[in-house]
Design an enzyme around this catalytic site. Structure first.
Site, PDB file in Angstrom:
ATOM      1  N   LYS A  22      72.344 -88.470 -32.776  1.00 62.75           N
ATOM      2  CA  LYS A  22      72.705 -87.797 -33.138  1.00 62.75           C
ATOM      3  C   LYS A  22      73.779 -86.998 -31.838  1.00 62.75           C
ATOM      4  O   LYS A  22      74.710 -86.950 -32.555  1.00 62.75           O
ATOM      5  CB  LYS A  22      72.126 -86.866 -31.894  1.00 62.75           C
ATOM      6  CG  LYS A  22      71.604 -85.190 -32.289  1.00 62.75           C
ATOM      7  CD  LYS A  22      71.100 -84.095 -31.569  1.00 62.75           C
ATOM      8  CE  LYS A  22      70.364 -84.101 -30.808  1.00 62.75           C
ATOM      9  NZ  LYS A  22      71.394 -83.154 -29.449  1.00 62.75           N
ATOM     10  N   ASN A  23      73.966 -87.746 -30.761  1.00 64.03           N
ATOM     11  CA  ASN A  23      74.525 -87.953 -29.573  1.00 64.03           C
ATOM     12  C   ASN A  23      75.880 -88.021 -29.895  1.00 64.03           C
ATOM     13  O   ASN A  23      76.605 -88.455 -29.159  1.00 64.03           O
ATOM     14  CB  ASN A  23      73.807 -87.923 -28.246  1.00 64.03           C
ATOM     15  CG  ASN A  23      72.742 -86.507 -28.444  1.00 64.03           C
ATOM     16  OD1 ASN A  23      73.060 -86.099 -28.313  1.00 64.03           O
ATOM     17  ND2 ASN A  23      72.248 -86.944 -27.040  1.00 64.03           N
ATOM     18  N   ARG A  92      74.378 -76.756 -29.238  1.00 69.02           N
ATOM     19  CA  ARG A  92      75.010 -76.884 -27.857  1.00 69.02           C
ATOM     20  C   ARG A  92      76.099 -77.523 -27.505  1.00 69.02           C
ATOM     21  O   ARG A  92      76.855 -77.860 -27.105  1.00 69.02           O
ATOM     22  CB  ARG A  92      73.949 -77.907 -26.944  1.00 69.02           C
ATOM     23  CG  ARG A  92      74.744 -78.093 -25.268  1.00 69.02           C
ATOM     24  CD  ARG A  92      74.942 -76.983 -24.842  1.00 69.02           C
ATOM     25  NE  ARG A  92      75.119 -77.282 -23.620  1.00 69.02           N
ATOM     26  CZ  ARG A  92      76.114 -77.089 -22.206  1.00 69.02           C
ATOM     27  NH1 ARG A  92      76.452 -76.021 -22.291  1.00 69.02           N
ATOM     28  NH2 ARG A  92      76.839 -77.735 -21.537  1.00 69.02           N
ATOM     29  N   CYS A 116      69.672 -75.974 -27.126  1.00 64.23           N
ATOM     30  CA  CYS A 116      68.426 -75.581 -26.055  1.00 64.23           C
ATOM     31  C   CYS A 116      68.348 -75.107 -24.901  1.00 64.23           C
ATOM     32  O   CYS A 116      69.576 -75.307 -24.465  1.00 64.23           O
ATOM     33  CB  CYS A 116      68.043 -77.477 -25.691  1.00 64.23           C
ATOM     34  SG  CYS A 116      67.246 -78.334 -27.144  1.00 64.23           S
ATOM     35  N   ARG A 121      73.593 -75.557 -18.040  1.00 60.61           N
ATOM     36  CA  ARG A 121      74.272 -75.586 -18.298  1.00 60.61           C
ATOM     37  C   ARG A 121      75.859 -75.516 -18.700  1.00 60.61           C
ATOM     38  O   ARG A 121      76.983 -74.353 -19.873  1.00 60.61           O
ATOM     39  CB  ARG A 121      74.125 -76.404 -19.813  1.00 60.61           C
ATOM     40  CG  ARG A 121      72.606 -76.632 -20.266  1.00 60.61           C
ATOM     41  CD  ARG A 121      72.463 -76.730 -21.408  1.00 60.61           C
ATOM     42  NE  ARG A 121      72.369 -78.388 -22.047  1.00 60.61           N
ATOM     43  CZ  ARG A 121      72.129 -78.918 -22.466  1.00 60.61           C
ATOM     44  NH1 ARG A 121      71.347 -78.649 -23.440  1.00 60.61           N
ATOM     45  NH2 ARG A 121      72.799 -80.280 -23.141  1.00 60.61           N
ATOM     46  N   PRO A 122      76.877 -75.179 -17.033  1.00 64.43           N
ATOM     47  CA  PRO A 122      77.654 -74.722 -17.079  1.00 64.43           C
ATOM     48  C   PRO A 122      79.021 -75.646 -17.688  1.00 64.43           C
ATOM     49  O   PRO A 122      78.510 -76.393 -18.477  1.00 64.43           O
ATOM     50  CB  PRO A 122      77.702 -74.117 -16.444  1.00 64.43           C
ATOM     51  CG  PRO A 122      77.290 -75.350 -15.139  1.00 64.43           C
ATOM     52  CD  PRO A 122      76.151 -75.505 -16.210  1.00 64.43           C
ATOM     53  N   ASP A 124      82.566 -75.644 -16.621  1.00 67.29           N
ATOM     54  CA  ASP A 124      83.388 -75.724 -16.152  1.00 67.29           C
ATOM     55  C   ASP A 124      83.777 -77.110 -15.479  1.00 67.29           C
ATOM     56  O   ASP A 124      85.668 -76.966 -15.324  1.00 67.29           O
ATOM     57  CB  ASP A 124      83.429 -75.846 -14.460  1.00 67.29           C
ATOM     58  CG  ASP A 124      82.003 -76.379 -13.576  1.00 67.29           C
ATOM     59  OD1 ASP A 124      80.866 -75.885 -14.461  1.00 67.29           O
ATOM     60  OD2 ASP A 124      81.764 -76.678 -12.440  1.00 67.29           O
ATOM     61  N   ASP A 305      66.421 -86.725 -21.583  1.00 62.62           N
ATOM     62  CA  ASP A 305      66.273 -86.280 -22.703  1.00 62.62           C
ATOM     63  C   ASP A 305      64.626 -87.385 -23.010  1.00 62.62           C
ATOM     64  O   ASP A 305      63.425 -86.927 -24.439  1.00 62.62           O
ATOM     65  CB  ASP A 305      66.798 -87.123 -23.897  1.00 62.62           C
ATOM     66  CG  ASP A 305      67.656 -86.191 -24.014  1.00 62.62           C
ATOM     67  OD1 ASP A 305      67.835 -84.835 -23.261  1.00 62.62           O
ATOM     68  OD2 ASP A 305      69.302 -86.756 -24.727  1.00 62.62           O
ATOM     69  N   ILE A 327      69.547 -83.889 -13.781  1.00 57.66           N
ATOM     70  CA  ILE A 327      69.930 -83.722 -14.420  1.00 57.66           C
ATOM     71  C   ILE A 327      70.063 -82.108 -14.423  1.00 57.66           C
ATOM     72  O   ILE A 327      70.940 -81.720 -14.477  1.00 57.66           O
ATOM     73  CB  ILE A 327      70.234 -85.041 -15.579  1.00 57.66           C
ATOM     74  CG1 ILE A 327      69.923 -85.669 -14.992  1.00 57.66           C
ATOM     75  CG2 ILE A 327      71.537 -84.405 -16.739  1.00 57.66           C
ATOM     76  CD1 ILE A 327      71.319 -86.758 -14.429  1.00 57.66           C
ATOM     77  N   ARG A 397      66.601 -80.177 -34.891  1.00 54.94           N
ATOM     78  CA  ARG A 397      67.573 -80.203 -34.221  1.00 54.94           C
ATOM     79  C   ARG A 397      68.267 -81.808 -34.513  1.00 54.94           C
ATOM     80  O   ARG A 397      68.978 -82.331 -34.415  1.00 54.94           O
ATOM     81  CB  ARG A 397      68.403 -79.451 -33.434  1.00 54.94           C
ATOM     82  CG  ARG A 397      67.614 -78.355 -33.926  1.00 54.94           C
ATOM     83  CD  ARG A 397      68.682 -77.825 -32.529  1.00 54.94           C
ATOM     84  NE  ARG A 397      69.379 -78.510 -31.200  1.00 54.94           N
ATOM     85  CZ  ARG A 397      69.512 -78.957 -30.471  1.00 54.94           C
ATOM     86  NH1 ARG A 397      68.306 -78.134 -29.448  1.00 54.94           N
ATOM     87  NH2 ARG A 397      71.016 -79.120 -30.275  1.00 54.94           N
TER      88      ARG A 397
HETATM   89  C1  UD1 Z   1      74.952 -84.341 -23.599  1.00 52.53           C
HETATM   90  C2  UD1 Z   1      73.560 -84.978 -24.195  1.00 52.53           C
HETATM   91  C3  UD1 Z   1      71.897 -84.523 -23.963  1.00 52.53           C
HETATM   92  C4  UD1 Z   1      72.307 -84.878 -22.602  1.00 52.53           C
HETATM   93  C5  UD1 Z   1      72.824 -84.675 -21.380  1.00 52.53           C
HETATM   94  C6  UD1 Z   1      72.422 -86.472 -20.113  1.00 52.53           C
HETATM   95  C7  UD1 Z   1      74.886 -84.558 -26.394  1.00 52.53           C
HETATM   96  C8  UD1 Z   1      75.184 -83.382 -27.197  1.00 52.53           C
HETATM   97  N1  UD1 Z   1      73.801 -83.715 -25.275  1.00 52.53           N
HETATM   98  O1  UD1 Z   1      74.537 -83.088 -23.246  1.00 52.53           O
HETATM   99  O2  UD1 Z   1      71.664 -85.086 -25.371  1.00 52.53           O
HETATM  100  O3  UD1 Z   1      70.017 -84.248 -21.920  1.00 52.53           O
HETATM  101  O4  UD1 Z   1      73.602 -85.538 -21.725  1.00 52.53           O
HETATM  102  O5  UD1 Z   1      72.930 -86.823 -21.316  1.00 52.53           O
HETATM  103  O6  UD1 Z   1      75.572 -85.903 -26.007  1.00 52.53           O
HETATM  104  N2  UD1 Z   1      77.139 -79.380 -16.336  1.00 52.53           N
HETATM  105  C9  UD1 Z   1      77.913 -78.483 -15.525  1.00 52.53           C
HETATM  106  N3  UD1 Z   1      78.896 -78.653 -15.772  1.00 52.53           N
HETATM  107  C10 UD1 Z   1      80.021 -78.730 -17.099  1.00 52.53           C
HETATM  108  C11 UD1 Z   1      79.043 -79.491 -17.776  1.00 52.53           C
HETATM  109  C12 UD1 Z   1      77.782 -80.028 -16.902  1.00 52.53           C
HETATM  110  O7  UD1 Z   1      77.770 -78.101 -14.130  1.00 52.53           O
HETATM  111  O8  UD1 Z   1      81.118 -77.899 -17.588  1.00 52.53           O
HETATM  112  C13 UD1 Z   1      75.752 -79.937 -15.442  1.00 52.53           C
HETATM  113  C14 UD1 Z   1      74.855 -79.844 -16.645  1.00 52.53           C
HETATM  114  O9  UD1 Z   1      73.881 -78.758 -16.432  1.00 52.53           O
HETATM  115  C15 UD1 Z   1      73.739 -80.629 -16.277  1.00 52.53           C
HETATM  116  C16 UD1 Z   1      74.156 -81.138 -15.980  1.00 52.53           C
HETATM  117  O10 UD1 Z   1      75.995 -81.540 -16.012  1.00 52.53           O
HETATM  118  O11 UD1 Z   1      72.809 -80.157 -15.288  1.00 52.53           O
HETATM  119  C17 UD1 Z   1      74.738 -82.171 -17.136  1.00 52.53           C
HETATM  120  O12 UD1 Z   1      75.366 -81.890 -18.481  1.00 52.53           O
HETATM  121  P1  UD1 Z   1      76.084 -82.888 -19.543  1.00 52.53           P
HETATM  122  O13 UD1 Z   1      75.959 -84.239 -19.063  1.00 52.53           O
HETATM  123  O14 UD1 Z   1      77.711 -82.431 -19.898  1.00 52.53           O
HETATM  124  O15 UD1 Z   1      75.662 -82.928 -20.621  1.00 52.53           O
HETATM  125  P2  UD1 Z   1      75.560 -82.029 -22.758  1.00 52.53           P
HETATM  126  O16 UD1 Z   1      76.932 -83.780 -22.204  1.00 52.53           O
HETATM  127  O17 UD1 Z   1      75.958 -80.652 -22.315  1.00 52.53           O
END
Ligand code: UD1
Length: 421
Positions: A22-23, A92, A116, A121-122, A124, A305, A327, A397
């Site tokens: 999926k990812n 998401r 989810c 999950r910001p 920035d 995950d 994470i 999903r």
């Molecule tokens: C992706 C995966 C998800 C997996 C995660 C971590 C997809 C669709 N989803 O989610 O299944 O659990 O990687 O391996 O590929 N963060 C910030 N600011 C940002 C972006 C992220 O603070 O702009 C924080 C998030 O809140 C979280 C951490 O960084 O605490 C990791 O998030 P991120 O690696 O971005 O995960 P996703 O891409 O959302």
């Protein structure tokens, strides 16, 4: 929407095919917007997130045709539309549309992505990366708006190796002429998959899968074909099911190297794992043994995950386990459900303390998110008696025919659709 009903206590035997990741597929679907041609995705899983992303692409006037694991996306006639809040809320991963939509149309307006509920999950880091590439943005309570008079190559340093932000930066950079360098990039296998697709579209990329990635972009990208690798988390889910219930199962079509980070956890718990060509035979004939401590981390460390799945296994293990989530915040919401089944788990902040019990009993449960929902299914399979799991749309999903595949392994599991479905 319906529920899953499980009569637990059966060992699992047989063979199960692991579907495409999926990812890996979702960012490639988003990136397809940039090539103004046709993308063919093979090994595409038939899951709700893929259907939701198809819906968004259709809304942007792209054509999609999905048959038997082959998704064809024609983005030649794509036109800008505002992406509707109800669509982004479903998914998401809709955040990975920001880079491609911006690159193709010079603007994007997106409601805050849903999916989810596992912490705030910001976004920035995504916004920072796209700003470095030449976008300006404004954020209101519900929407993110970005625009640009032209993106350009850049040097970008991420404050944290966010998977989605890395993907957005790489996609937007691939559609610009010139070289972008991304520092502190995510190293997950899904990043390498995306880079392989972008290279087929014409970009030249070095360092994919390392913390420094260089993208020499091409103004106009070309049509490309993409083969999705097996979903490592789905493979891990079936391994956890065998670890919790006992039994012997062939996982067909897995790539064991992608499962780094959790193979050792299962062997440490006493699982016998054998590689047989494209298959992995996983066997467990005794109670799992709890390791002392596991911490989630960015790839190649133990994946967040898999946290809930391993916690379900440890609940019926011998001894105690400390599981630290590093994470996401707020990723232990399902623990109350497990405790109602008889588990002994205490959560303090981002750490769960699990004291294994010799067995637990079925209960009425509700899936709070995708992976926690899968973990509740595993717990119900290992429990004595009947469990009913509601809110199964979260599970759908990310897992193709989860109930059917578990039933083929001998589980007593049914999906019961509610009358209004
Ligand atoms: C992706 C995966 C998800 C997996 C995660 C971590 C997809 C669709 N989803 O989610 O299944 O659990 O990687 O391996 O590929 N963060 C910030 N600011 C940002 C972006 C992220 O603070 O702009 C924080 C998030 O809140 C979280 C951490 O960084 O605490 C990791 O998030 P991120 O690696 O971005 O995960 P996703 O891409 O959302």
């Amino acid at each position: 929407m319906g529920k899953i009903v499980i009569n637990g206590g059966k060992r699992l035997f047989g063979s199960v095919c692991i579907h495409g990741a999926k990812n890996a597929v979702l960012p490639v679907m988003a990136a397809s917007l940039m090539n103004e041609g046709v993308t063919v995705i093979r090994g595409c899983p038939d899951i709700a997130d893929v259907r939701a992303m198809c819906g968004i692409l259709n809304h942007l006037h792209c054509k999609t045709d999905f048959k038997k694991g082959c998704l064809v996306i024609d983005t030649s006639m794509a036109e800008y539309e505002e992406i509707k809040a109800e669509d982004t809320k479903q998914l998401r991963a809709s955040s990975v549309l920001m880079g491609p939509v911006l690159a193709r149309f010079g603007k994007v307006r997106l409601a805050y992505p849903g999916g989810c509920s596992i912490g705030s999950r910001p976004l920035d880091i995504h916004l920072h990366a796209l700003k470095c590439l030449g976008a300006s943005w404004s954020v209101s309570e519900d929407f993110i708006e970005m625009e640009t008079t032209g993106l350009h190559p850049s040097e970008i340093t991420l404050r944290f190796p966010s998977v989605g932000a890395t993907e957005n930066a790489l996609m937007a950079a691939a559609a610009q002429c010139g070289t972008t360098v991304l520092y502190n990039a995510a190293k997950e296998p899904e990043i390498e998959s995306l880079c392989a697709y972008l290279e087929k579209c014409g970009a030249v990329i070095t360092g994919a899968g390392t913390e420094c990635v260089r993208v020499r972009g091409k103004g106009v990208l070309q049509s490309a074909e993409f083969f999705a690798k097996p979903d490592r988390i789905v493979a891990g889910t079936y391994m956890a099911a065998v670890a919790a219930c006992g039994g012997s199962v062939y996982l067909q079509g897995v790539t064991p190297s992608l499962c780094r980070g959790f193979l050792d956890v299962f062997t440490g718990m006493g699982m016998d794992i054998r590689m047989e060509g494209e298959a992995m035979l996983v066997q467990m004939y005794h109670r799992p043994v709890n390791l002392h401590k596991i911490c989630t981390g960015a790839y190649p460390d133990f994946p967040t995950d898999m946290q809930s799945m391993v916690l379900s296994v440890a609940s019926v293990g011998e001894g105690t386990l400390i599981l630290k989530e590093q994470i996401f915040e707020n990723r232990f919401k399902y623990v109350d459900e497990l405790n109602r089944m008889g588990s002994k788990i205490k959560v303090e902040g981002n750490t769960a303390y699990i004291e294994g019990v010799s067995g637990f009993t079925g209960a009425q449960l509700a899936a709070p998110d995708l992976r926690a929902g899968a973990a509740l299914v595993l717990a119900a399979l290992a429990a004595d008696g009947i469990s009913e799991i509601e809110d199964i749309e979260y599970i759908q999903r990310g897992y193709e025919d989860f109930e059917g595949k578990l039933r083929s392994l001998g589980a007593l599991i049914e999906r019961v659709d509610s009358e209004r479905d």
